[in-house]
Design a protein around this motif. Structure first.
Motif, PDB file in Angstrom:
ATOM      1  N   ASP A  23       7.228  10.964  -3.299  1.00  0.00           N
ATOM      2  CA  ASP A  23       6.427   9.761  -3.429  1.00  0.00           C
ATOM      3  C   ASP A  23       6.654   9.103  -4.787  1.00  0.00           C
ATOM      4  O   ASP A  23       6.780   7.894  -4.900  1.00  0.00           O
ATOM      5  CB  ASP A  23       4.952  10.128  -3.243  1.00  0.00           C
ATOM      6  CG  ASP A  23       4.165   8.982  -2.651  1.00  0.00           C
ATOM      7  OD1 ASP A  23       4.583   8.478  -1.595  1.00  0.00           O
ATOM      8  OD2 ASP A  23       3.145   8.598  -3.253  1.00  0.00           O
ATOM      9  N   GLU A  24       6.721   9.963  -5.821  1.00  0.00           N
ATOM     10  CA  GLU A  24       6.913   9.423  -7.181  1.00  0.00           C
ATOM     11  C   GLU A  24       8.290   8.789  -7.334  1.00  0.00           C
ATOM     12  O   GLU A  24       8.434   7.741  -7.977  1.00  0.00           O
ATOM     13  CB  GLU A  24       6.715  10.534  -8.221  1.00  0.00           C
ATOM     14  CG  GLU A  24       5.243  10.726  -8.571  1.00  0.00           C
ATOM     15  CD  GLU A  24       4.942  12.117  -9.072  1.00  0.00           C
ATOM     16  OE1 GLU A  24       5.874  12.765  -9.602  1.00  0.00           O
ATOM     17  OE2 GLU A  24       3.781  12.561  -8.931  1.00  0.00           O
ATOM     18  N   ALA A  25       9.305   9.430  -6.734  1.00  0.00           N
ATOM     19  CA  ALA A  25      10.658   8.873  -6.805  1.00  0.00           C
ATOM     20  C   ALA A  25      10.688   7.483  -6.174  1.00  0.00           C
ATOM     21  O   ALA A  25      11.264   6.546  -6.739  1.00  0.00           O
ATOM     22  CB  ALA A  25      11.649   9.794  -6.096  1.00  0.00           C
TER      23      ALA A  25
ATOM     24  N   ARG B  92       8.212   5.517  -5.851  1.00  0.00           N
ATOM     25  CA  ARG B  92       7.409   4.610  -6.668  1.00  0.00           C
ATOM     26  C   ARG B  92       8.254   4.053  -7.827  1.00  0.00           C
ATOM     27  O   ARG B  92       8.211   2.861  -8.122  1.00  0.00           O
ATOM     28  CB  ARG B  92       6.189   5.346  -7.214  1.00  0.00           C
ATOM     29  CG  ARG B  92       5.086   4.420  -7.700  1.00  0.00           C
ATOM     30  CD  ARG B  92       4.036   5.202  -8.448  1.00  0.00           C
ATOM     31  NE  ARG B  92       3.444   6.242  -7.601  1.00  0.00           N
ATOM     32  CZ  ARG B  92       2.165   6.248  -7.235  1.00  0.00           C
ATOM     33  NH1 ARG B  92       1.369   5.288  -7.641  1.00  0.00           N
ATOM     34  NH2 ARG B  92       1.689   7.201  -6.488  1.00  0.00           N
ATOM     35  N   THR B  93       9.038   4.951  -8.454  1.00  0.00           N
ATOM     36  CA  THR B  93       9.879   4.491  -9.562  1.00  0.00           C
ATOM     37  C   THR B  93      10.963   3.539  -9.070  1.00  0.00           C
ATOM     38  O   THR B  93      11.415   2.673  -9.795  1.00  0.00           O
ATOM     39  CB  THR B  93      10.543   5.670 -10.311  1.00  0.00           C
ATOM     40  OG1 THR B  93      10.847   6.693  -9.366  1.00  0.00           O
ATOM     41  CG2 THR B  93       9.650   6.218 -11.400  1.00  0.00           C
ATOM     42  N   ASP B  94      11.355   3.721  -7.794  1.00  0.00           N
ATOM     43  CA  ASP B  94      12.334   2.799  -7.225  1.00  0.00           C
ATOM     44  C   ASP B  94      11.690   1.478  -6.826  1.00  0.00           C
ATOM     45  O   ASP B  94      12.354   0.610  -6.267  1.00  0.00           O
ATOM     46  CB  ASP B  94      13.019   3.415  -5.988  1.00  0.00           C
ATOM     47  CG  ASP B  94      13.997   4.504  -6.391  1.00  0.00           C
ATOM     48  OD1 ASP B  94      14.291   4.587  -7.605  1.00  0.00           O
ATOM     49  OD2 ASP B  94      14.451   5.264  -5.522  1.00  0.00           O
ATOM     50  N   GLY B  95      10.398   1.360  -7.033  1.00  0.00           N
ATOM     51  CA  GLY B  95       9.722   0.095  -6.791  1.00  0.00           C
ATOM     52  C   GLY B  95       9.166  -0.092  -5.393  1.00  0.00           C
ATOM     53  O   GLY B  95       8.854  -1.211  -4.995  1.00  0.00           O
TER      54      GLY B  95
ATOM     55  N   ARG C 153       5.949   3.003   1.117  1.00  0.00           N
ATOM     56  CA  ARG C 153       5.987   4.461   0.921  1.00  0.00           C
ATOM     57  C   ARG C 153       5.351   5.172   2.100  1.00  0.00           C
ATOM     58  O   ARG C 153       5.812   6.209   2.553  1.00  0.00           O
ATOM     59  CB  ARG C 153       5.257   4.850  -0.374  1.00  0.00           C
ATOM     60  CG  ARG C 153       5.965   4.403  -1.640  1.00  0.00           C
ATOM     61  CD  ARG C 153       5.563   5.264  -2.838  1.00  0.00           C
ATOM     62  NE  ARG C 153       4.128   5.293  -3.065  1.00  0.00           N
ATOM     63  CZ  ARG C 153       3.480   4.366  -3.782  1.00  0.00           C
ATOM     64  NH1 ARG C 153       4.139   3.374  -4.352  1.00  0.00           N
ATOM     65  NH2 ARG C 153       2.175   4.439  -3.946  1.00  0.00           N
TER      66      ARG C 153
ATOM     67  N   GLU D  94       6.882  14.755  -5.465  1.00  0.00           N
ATOM     68  CA  GLU D  94       8.058  14.189  -6.153  1.00  0.00           C
ATOM     69  C   GLU D  94       8.661  13.047  -5.333  1.00  0.00           C
ATOM     70  O   GLU D  94       9.100  12.036  -5.875  1.00  0.00           O
ATOM     71  CB  GLU D  94       9.155  15.240  -6.373  1.00  0.00           C
ATOM     72  CG  GLU D  94       8.770  16.387  -7.296  1.00  0.00           C
ATOM     73  CD  GLU D  94       8.054  17.498  -6.552  1.00  0.00           C
ATOM     74  OE1 GLU D  94       8.490  17.836  -5.436  1.00  0.00           O
ATOM     75  OE2 GLU D  94       7.043  18.007  -7.070  1.00  0.00           O
TER      76      GLU D  94
END
Lengths: 284, 270
Positions: A183-185, A187-190, A196, A181
């Motif tokens: 890493d995905e968070a 990623r969504t933050d750009g 990362r 989660e």
């Protein structure tokens, strides 16, 4: 009572073959014990710190300390870097052939150094396969094992090859504890892959990385097997490590001197591990 | 090219580079001495022959070395499984005098370099008149601090209630250990067994010193002495010997690799 019965076989074996040798090696290092004294124990004298003083006046020993330090200082970051790279690649969401890759990278760990040395000696020859490959890209490779400059880099390459699999497995286990989660968070933050890696993966991997560094330093400080089977410590002592120095002195029958050298190494290992464990604990 | 295919490409290149020494070893073992000398960097054998392997079995006493390696490894494995789980049980589930001392000592010896105990061990074995016997090859390795640590950690997690229930039913301590504790220890015993086998099979420095005549050599000792001695320049023969030394362990590894990697991931050992 019952507990002691369960512990007894271990206590006897461990006492006889580990504890007593450990203590007597320490005691021996303060005497002038030589192989010729084995049958006449009364000829052995207590000499205080003489062996240690002599040790630090022996150029070959001082040189062996540098050689060991060279192996540790260059070898550890290199091994950790390669292992981390492999672990991250294997953890990057690929599923096919994952086990096959892992098996491949780990194979050097399980194979006998004696067998591996046979093929590596051949690979590292002047006209051997490695230099043939280097020649294809225009590099005139050295006679690795007979060069005082290149013998150590060759040992380090072998060390990385032989140990990266173990570290890779440890790092993989560490990577798998990082929640996806996070890493995905990011990623969504750009955040890009590099961002990362440096701001999520590396900080969370810190305890695992330090653990790996401690393990490697305990192993690499004992640097012995590669030069023993590849170069016999040569050329001109260029690959003679502290362990190897102690082993050679044992071979000459200088038992007390060998014990002193091995205790210097033991103290170095204990100190370095203690410092690293402290660093590990304080930042947890 | 997608990111994923770049990762795959990188991994394939890396794994081939990693395994190249083994591939080259295997191919080289089927070459004649003449071919290796003519073309040291050649890859495929021009006229493959199993002659090198035949020589190992007929002239170089491979059978004897293999038998020695198997005997030493088998006894070492059984000893470690039994003794490490026994003391692990004592350390995990009983209070007794000297318990802390034993455990601290075990942890310290995990860091002791091999050379430290090497000299006194050799003197001890020589004084006991054990040099050049199976006993000398086996006894020093019959327990390991690492095995004790592993077994203690695992057994500590077995619920006390289980053992208490058996005690109330009137089971003796030996029976509880053999019928309740050991059967629950399958996974760590498998890991310990495999790691011990690996260590014993590849061990060569101690056997090199402790075994002094050919009938006591283990495989790595024999290969090590041959490769600096009588067949030092017969590369095909040496490569075949190397294949014979590593083949059993690689087979064990490929089929049971789960246990190898589990052991490493949990306690950080090889």
């Amino acid at each position: 009572m019952i507990a002691w019965a369960f512990a007894l076989p271990f206590v006897l074996l461990f006492g006889a073959f580990t504890f007593i040798p450990l203590v007597s090696s320490f005691g021996m290092s303060f005497t002038d014990f030589h192989s010729s004294d084995v049958q006449t124990p009364f000829a052995i004298d207590f000499v205080g710190l003489d062996q240690y003083v002599k040790l630090f006046q022996t150029p070959q020993f001082l040189r062996s300390m540098w050689t060991t330090a060279y192996y540790v200082i260059v070898g550890i970051p290199l091994t950790m870097g390669v292992a981390l790279g492999l672990a991250v690649a294997l953890n990057s969401g690929i599923n096919r052939f994952r086990t096959a890759f892992r098996t491949g990278f780990y194979t050097p760990v399980v194979t006998s150094i004696v067998a591996v040395a046979v093929v590596w000696r051949f690979i590292l020859q002047q006209e051997g396969p490695l230099n043939t490959v280097l020649g294809l890209v225009g590099i005139d490779g050295p006679d690795w094992l007979n060069s005082t400059t290149w013998a150590m880099p060759a040992m380090i390459i072998m060390g990385v090859w032989r140990n990266m699999g173990t570290l890779m497995v440890i790092f993989l286990a560490g990577l798998q504890t990082i929640p996806t989660e996070l890493d995905e968070a990011a990623r969504t933050d750009g955040a890009g892959p590099l961002k990362r890696f440096t701001s999520i993966t590396l900080p969370l991997m810190r305890p695992t990385l330090l653990f790996g560094a401690v393990l490697l330093s305990v192993w690499y400080l004992q640097f012995f097997e590669e030069p023993f089977v590849m170069t016999q410590g040569g050329p001109l002592d260029a690959t003679l490590s502290v362990s190897y120095f102690a082993y050679k002195q044992f071979g000459f029958g200088n038992y007390a001197f060998a014990s002193a050298a091995s205790y210097v190494l033991f103290v170095a290992i204990a100190l370095l591990s203690m410092v690293m464990f402290r660093a590990l604990r304080s930042k947890k | 090219m997608t990111r994923r295919s770049i990762v795959y490409l990188g991994l394939v290149v890396a794994v081939v580079a990693t395994l190249l020494p083994f591939i080259w070893m295997l191919l080289g073992s089927f070459k004649t001495q003449g071919e290796i000398l003519r073309n040291p960097s050649g890859f495929w054998p021009q006229a493959p022959t199993a002659g090198n392997y035949a020589t190992w079995f007929t002239e170089l006493h491979l059978g004897q070395f293999f038998l020695n390696s198997v005997v030493v490894a088998a006894v070492t494995v059984v000893g470690n499984l039994l003794f490490c789980s026994m003391v692990g049980y004592a350390l995990a589930k009983f209070e007794f005098r000297g318990k802390r001392f034993i455990f601290t000592l075990v942890m310290i010896t995990l860091m002791v370099p091999g050379v430290v105990t090497f000299v006194p061990l050799f003197v001890l074995v020589a004084k006991l008149g054990l040099t050049n016997t199976y006993t000398a090859l086996i006894l020093p390795f019959l327990t390991s601090p690492l095995g004790v640590f592993m077994m203690r950690q695992f057994i500590a997690d077995i619920p006390d209630a289980l053992l208490e229930a058996a005690r109330i039913d009137g089971a003796g301590e030996l029976r509880i250990f053999a019928r309740i504790v050991l059967p629950l220890c399958g996974p760590p015993l498998a890991t310990l067994g495999i790691l011990t086998f690996l260590g014993s099979w590849n061990n060569f420095l101690w056997p090199l010193v402790a075994a002094q005549t050919q009938d006591m050599y283990t495989l790595p000792v024999a290969l090590s002495l041959y490769s600096t001695g009588q067949i030092a320049t017969q590369y095909g023969l040496l490569l075949a010997g190397s294949v014979l030394v590593i083949a059993p362990i690689v087979l064990v590894f490929v089929f049971l690799q789960r246990y190898f990697t589990q052991g490493i991931a949990t306690v950080g050992v090889r």
